[in-house]
Design a protein around this motif. Structure first.
Motif, PDB file in Angstrom:
ATOM      1  N   PHE A 136      79.087  30.986   1.190  1.00  0.00           N
ATOM      2  CA  PHE A 136      80.087  31.508   2.123  1.00  0.00           C
ATOM      3  C   PHE A 136      80.051  33.024   2.016  1.00  0.00           C
ATOM      4  O   PHE A 136      80.362  33.590   0.962  1.00  0.00           O
ATOM      5  N   VAL A 169      85.720  25.509   8.158  1.00  0.00           N
ATOM      6  CA  VAL A 169      84.497  26.280   8.416  1.00  0.00           C
ATOM      7  C   VAL A 169      84.511  26.731   9.870  1.00  0.00           C
ATOM      8  O   VAL A 169      84.575  25.900  10.792  1.00  0.00           O
ATOM      9  N   THR A 203      81.239  30.955   7.168  1.00  0.00           N
ATOM     10  CA  THR A 203      82.494  31.697   7.062  1.00  0.00           C
ATOM     11  C   THR A 203      83.644  30.788   7.459  1.00  0.00           C
ATOM     12  O   THR A 203      83.450  29.767   8.134  1.00  0.00           O
TER      13      THR A 203
END
Length: 204
Positions: A136, A169, A203
């Motif tokens: 991430f 997500v 992200t």
């Protein structure tokens, strides 16, 4: 070329001697008569034998090929999708795989140069194994495992661990290409098939 026959004719008596496949081209004659000496030659040829050990690819031409001494011969080697050339043996000696020349559509060529003997060519293929790294980029979560390897065509499962159960997500890319994701939250599993080395970035 090598000498096939030497014909020696005594011009006084017309007697003829024929020497088949002599070891040398030296002929000893008695200096008591005139002689006529002639020779026939044949081209030296060698046998190239090519085979695939196992499966998962081809070599052309497989089997026996006859070539003239001193010539070059080029093989075309084609791994199946997801495989690569693992070994190439020439008369049981490993060839340098850096000498393979990559062509179109995943094919390779390998050239035997200035052939001076029979050659036995054996190629083997192995499945591609890929490295997968996942992270991430915003620091709001992680994948488990974060790094792994997988053979071509196998399914890979990555567990998603987010810092907050309220997050999901938002974006996910594989090697820079955006991938559609749907409702991936903490505890979800992201699955895909390995087809190359992959860098996965997400992200929230």
């Amino acid at each position: 070329h090598r000498i096939d026959t030497i014909v020696v004719k005594n011009l006084s008596t017309d007697a003829t001697d024929r020497i088949e496949r002599p070891a040398t081209g030296i002929v000893n004659l008695d200096a008591v008569a005139d002689y006529e000496v002639s020779a026939n030659f044949y081209a030296v040829e060698y046998t190239l034998t090519a085979n695939v050990s196992g499966s998962n690819g081809t070599i052309e031409l497989e089997g026996d090929t006859i070539v003239a001494c001193g010539t070059d011969y080029t093989y075309t080697i084609t791994p199946e999708e997801g495989y690569h050339v693992a070994t190439l043996l020439i008369n049981s000696v490993p060839a340098d795989l850096n000498d393979l020349v990559e062509g179109d559509s995943g094919t390779y060529t390998y050239t035997l140069s200035d052939i001076q003997e029979d050659k036995n060519v054996v190629v083997t293929f192995a499945i591609n194994n890929y490295t997968i790294n996942a992270s991430f980029t915003d620091g709001n979560g992680s994948f488990t495992p974060a790094s792994t390897t997988a053979d071509h065509g196998t399914s890979v499962d990555l567990n998603i661990n987010l810092l907050s159960t309220c997050e999901h997500v938002d974006t996910l890319t594989i090697n820079g290409e955006k991938v559609a994701v749907d409702s991936l939250t903490t505890g979800s599993v992201y699955s895909f098939v390995a087809t190359e080395d992959m860098t996965i970035e997400a992200t929230t």
